[in-house]
Design an enzyme around this catalytic site. Structure first.
Site, PDB file in Angstrom:
ATOM      1  N   GLY A   1       1.226   1.717   9.393  1.00 34.46           N
ATOM      2  CA  GLY A   1       0.315   1.145   8.404  1.00 34.46           C
ATOM      3  C   GLY A   1       0.284  -0.367   8.541  1.00 34.46           C
ATOM      4  O   GLY A   1       1.271  -0.992   8.946  1.00 34.46           O
ATOM      5  N   CYS A   2      -0.836  -0.961   8.185  1.00 34.81           N
ATOM      6  CA  CYS A   2      -1.022  -2.403   8.423  1.00 34.81           C
ATOM      7  C   CYS A   2      -0.036  -3.237   7.614  1.00 34.81           C
ATOM      8  O   CYS A   2       0.644  -4.120   8.150  1.00 34.81           O
ATOM      9  CB  CYS A   2      -2.467  -2.814   8.143  1.00 34.81           C
ATOM     10  SG  CYS A   2      -3.106  -2.316   6.541  1.00 34.81           S
ATOM     11  N   PHE A   3       0.067  -2.958   6.314  1.00 32.49           N
ATOM     12  CA  PHE A   3       1.050  -3.700   5.520  1.00 32.49           C
ATOM     13  C   PHE A   3       2.472  -3.362   5.978  1.00 32.49           C
ATOM     14  O   PHE A   3       3.362  -4.219   5.997  1.00 32.49           O
ATOM     15  CB  PHE A   3       0.920  -3.355   4.030  1.00 32.49           C
ATOM     16  CG  PHE A   3      -0.038  -4.226   3.271  1.00 32.49           C
ATOM     17  CD1 PHE A   3       0.102  -5.605   3.261  1.00 32.49           C
ATOM     18  CD2 PHE A   3      -1.087  -3.669   2.551  1.00 32.49           C
ATOM     19  CE1 PHE A   3      -0.789  -6.414   2.538  1.00 32.49           C
ATOM     20  CE2 PHE A   3      -1.967  -4.463   1.828  1.00 32.49           C
ATOM     21  CZ  PHE A   3      -1.812  -5.846   1.824  1.00 32.49           C
TER      22      PHE A   3
END
EC number: 1.2.1.38
Lengths: 357, 357, 357, 357
Positions: free
Chosen positions: A160-162
């Site tokens: 996931g990006c975060f």
């Protein structure tokens, strides 16, 4: 030397995540993009959907049909929402085709963590995993943490990006034991492209301009993901309070990360610790003390910038990490993983200097 | 094969125009950036001024001193304001060093046009040219219009950002005689980076956000520049009313260009005319009828997009042209010119796919 | 009934803080703006500096001269940087003229806190206070916390923009003892107008667009200010790690505030606690559970929105507070204070509904 | 004195156009908002849809049902798309209820102009008008052009946002005969709120940020509308080539308008001409020569700013007009019309000073 090119298929080619990979593959010397599949806009040229690709990628978007998945491909990238890749991965692997998935389907070796993740993700309704047996062989796709496993993997769950921005920022400190692993607080900010290409009220220009919008406060699935990965990496249970915000930019993630120091330690020592972890990494920059230029300094590149600060009065470590959410946060890391899985030089085709201003 | 690299010096390295070139040269296979000079921030590493270049370009910025200009260089790029290059060009050429200048100093072969240009440019006070004898040998740096001359030139005047967007859009129509050359109206929009790196009230975020600001209404020097070049290209005197605007973006130029058609002519015929002019050009795209996605579709690339519309009721042609003002509008075209002047393949190192969204 | 109007002078009238007050006073039924003084643009009509005021305020800006300060005024507002008002306040008060100061000069009754504040504020170099004897009589200008004292004050120190957003958010929780006062972490986001009207690189549109920029990490003077005020309000020493960010908006502040709960307590109980504190306040809204629309929902108004969340897994309270930094964060609160000091109804002239979208 | 309040119903209350009116009516001393109807979000409190109205307007949104339209109202505002009001207006007028419509239904006394308008408006498919007999009695709602008729009207067609900006800018010049009425070119720029509250790809933040997007090039219905009105006002057939653009702002319209001068005339004379037309208008400002600050200078207000320039070399007039598209471009003018139709002072409740920056 067409015969030496690796063949890649992208499923979910018309979203921003697929797009980020396509833009990079247009210049990749060892990879041929053989087909693009999607649920929407099928039958159209990709350059009709994304006019900026006119003259670069005029592929016709094919429909996602069971029999077409894996067609003419050495590796399939699922740039799809949760619960798509889990239906196809086993059969593809059996046919000798490698798989990378952008969703949460294959990020977790532990089914309990997956279930916590799924409970938080909107619209997933806590449905059970359809291919839990694959979780043991899937590898979490953060090369800086799991490079060797990725090189040998047939199935990679892209992060996931975060989550990747949090994990790269915290891994050295948590592994070294200088931080209380239960004290972690993360305030994240993301551009709107993190929410994808589908228009909605929260992504509407009129609503989002001149605002900063907190969402899923202390309840975002990437918090769970980072907790799981960092617990695994550090060997102690990690607890994170994570509050993400949407800010009025199209790209870019910044996380401000706070943790209680277990003992007094100088900033210099912590800088050293991080340099030891990352000095050989091609895509992580530990910036000099006091320098924290934000995600605009990595825009268009695959870099993760990390800045370190100590709040002596309260004995806390503050870490700032910045990425381009569509590259290091998604398609750039995906290409690192593709290169590793195919035995190519890890940095091939990932050579953009950040585009500034 | 270090010995085969061409050596380039950039004077005015700490502005956005120099920066745009430096970002590209980091990946250029045949060029070595040997020195950077500037008036400000001398003695500093470039990556201290632009932290996004950390790890890419750690050159120290040297002071602009007469004796250092041309040092260890096959070609010098002046990314400087007006009235700098005119003091150095003659001596450099004499020493066999090629010169590209970003300013208006060498854009005009006709001194009268230069004087009109200089009268409009703020802060130039109508001072006389210091090297008028060079104007006969300098070449205007739009490769799509003057490629052969550029290949043989020692001195190139790189075009103004708005000027190139207007010229590429109008050249085919004006050359073919379908437009009344005295009827041209241009409404331009530019991101704030066109105004440079120096902070000022008009570029202040608080002032410019949520605004669209007309400036130098019917009085901008790039209007004069385009008039001069298009008069030369078409053989008839061209008159342009040009109103530029600053819009709240950091990059990107869009021009809406209006002209009276001399006779009834279909959109299809006009499309054909433009395709004939540009189908072999690597950096000009004539888009299909009805498609005009704006400058975001060329962001980060060296492309110029052109879209054509006919207003039948009023017998007018409307042309929309879009560029990245810092690339095709400045440093991208400069690199095209550098490649041509050095005998390299024109597109070398200019291969970015637009970065979207 | 001109004779009944209170007369106000603004010193520092050409900055955004002065402007915010002027915009409001144009519609105030009981106040006359008698003069505007400034250090720059003197002799100009205000509407030449701020064309949006054409037809509303055509006052000439006067020069800041000792003898003009207090002229024809019942109350003087110093919309000036630190260390200006401290030179004039004593004499004005002696002449019976009330004073409000926007800077840090009169925010602290405790000189030690002032010194910590001054040490952190850039450019103040730890210089000593010039009028320490006034600190005992000056009142901190947050009406929700110190209303009665303000009503009786001759000298009010208007709060810092981040400080008031933090204080209103934390006061009920800290007063009630449910939070560990040493555990507070604040991540703040502000629009660029918080940095004032003076152009600089960090406020330059090209630099700030598409970025989120941390600054003075764990070292911002408004953290010190809020620590001091909240320590005073709660009776226990409060420790805050505060990281502010500049985001690409012109107006608006959002703070995400994290604190460790001393005991298990439900969100409902905490909502109740906040409603008790604020239900009679005209400018504080405690939003329903789950609702946190960000500062765009208060833009153009004097409101402070507060949203409450509990992270049960980690036993933490998360508070989101949002204000318009130029109104509740500065000129709106100043007008509340003016009304209170002059014996007017507190809300007079402060009646804008937020302007959305 | 509740009995003296005029009662207003808004149909289409949940869009931005309805919202703009509601925000103003919250502070209107002579009007009571008795009901809000809409097609979506019915049964919800308005403040749940627009949290910024919490505490200001907690009305429940009712469903649009035939029998509820006109209920408990002296005047009904249709803040609805085209082809809604035309079904209800006749019956309301018969019942003595006044009507204002935001759409194109009642903007045209000439059915042929309506048909041209309808042919250009996307999604209207050239369907015939359902109440053509009302067109003779409906009045076009630009008070500066048709004040007396509006005062006596039962049915007012509120103008299009671009149309009013073009009409106010051109009316004095065309009426006086100094411009060639067939030579008009308009380049318009609008913030995204002009496209309404419904999310779509062109309004998506990720797509629109950092772009300027031309649309309906030389084919926008507001061009037709302005042609019709200005032909009527000036007595000569007016031809306009109109190219609108969407820019990355939420609010604001700027039009750059170009016309051929019929004879040599000085800027001073033209300024005079405009001052004569507008010096008594409360909401039109003819700015001093050279001053054109853009729509940010009217943001949040009901003003229209007009700036005049002459391009002597080409004998053209350039007019810059700026409005807040949601106020002077829609809900502000609507409130002017409401006041006029109800016999109230025209400016009542429309007193916001622009909110800057």
């Amino acid at each position: 030397m067409q015969q030496n090119l690796y063949r890649i298929q992208i499923v979910g080619a018309t979203g921003y995540g697929g797009l980020g990979l396509i833009e990079q593959l247009m210049r990749h010397p060892n990879i041929e993009l053989t087909s693009l599949l999607a649920k929407t806009d099928t039958g159209m040229q990709l350059s009709k959907i994304f006019p900026h690709l006119t003259g670069f990628c005029d592929h016709i978007v094919g429909e996602v049909q069971d029999e077409r998945i894996g067609e003419n491909a050495d590796l399939v990238v699922f740039a799809t929402p949760d619960r798509v890749a889990m239906n196809y991965a086993a059969s593809l692997i059996q046919r000798g085709i490698k798989v990378i998935d952008y969703s949460g389907d294959f990020r977790f070796s532990d089914l309990a963590v997956y279930d916590r993740y799924a409970a938080r993700k909107p619209g997933m309704g806590g449905k059970p995993h359809q291919a839990p047996e694959l979780l043991k062989q899937s590898v979490y796709g953060v090369p800086e943490l799991f490079r060797e496993k990725i090189q040998n993997a047939s199935l990679v769950g892209n992060p996931g990006c975060f989550a990747i921005a949090i994990e790269l920022a915290l891994a050295p400190a948590l592994r070294s034991g200088i931080l209380n692993p239960q004290s972690i607080i993360v305030d994240g900010k993301t551009g709107t492209s993190g929410g994808g290409k589908k228009p909605s009220t929260v992504n509407h220009f009129s609503e989002q301009s001149e605002n900063v919008l907190p969402y899923r406060v202390a309840n975002h699935q990437h918090g769970t993901e980072a907790e799981g990965v960092l617990t695994h990496v550090s060997g102690s249970p990690v607890g994170i309070t994570f509050v993400p915000h949407q800010i009025p930019t199209s790209r870019g993630i910044e996380c401000a990360i706070f943790g209680q120091l277990n003992r007094e330690i100088s900033l210099e020592k912590i800088q050293e610790l991080y340099h030891e972890s990352y000095s050989h990494e091609p895509f992580v920059r530990v910036l000099p003390p006091g320098v924290a230029p934000g995600p605009k300094a990595v825009r268009g590149s695959n870099l993760c910038d990390i800045s370190l600060f100590v709040d002596q009065a309260n004995n806390r470590l503050v870490i700032i990490s910045s990425i381009d959410n569509l590259l290091k946060g998604q398609a750039g890391t995906a290409l690192q993983n593709i290169n590793l899985m195919l035995g190519l030089e890890e940095t091939t085709g990932i050579n953009r200097v950040p585009l500034y201003p």
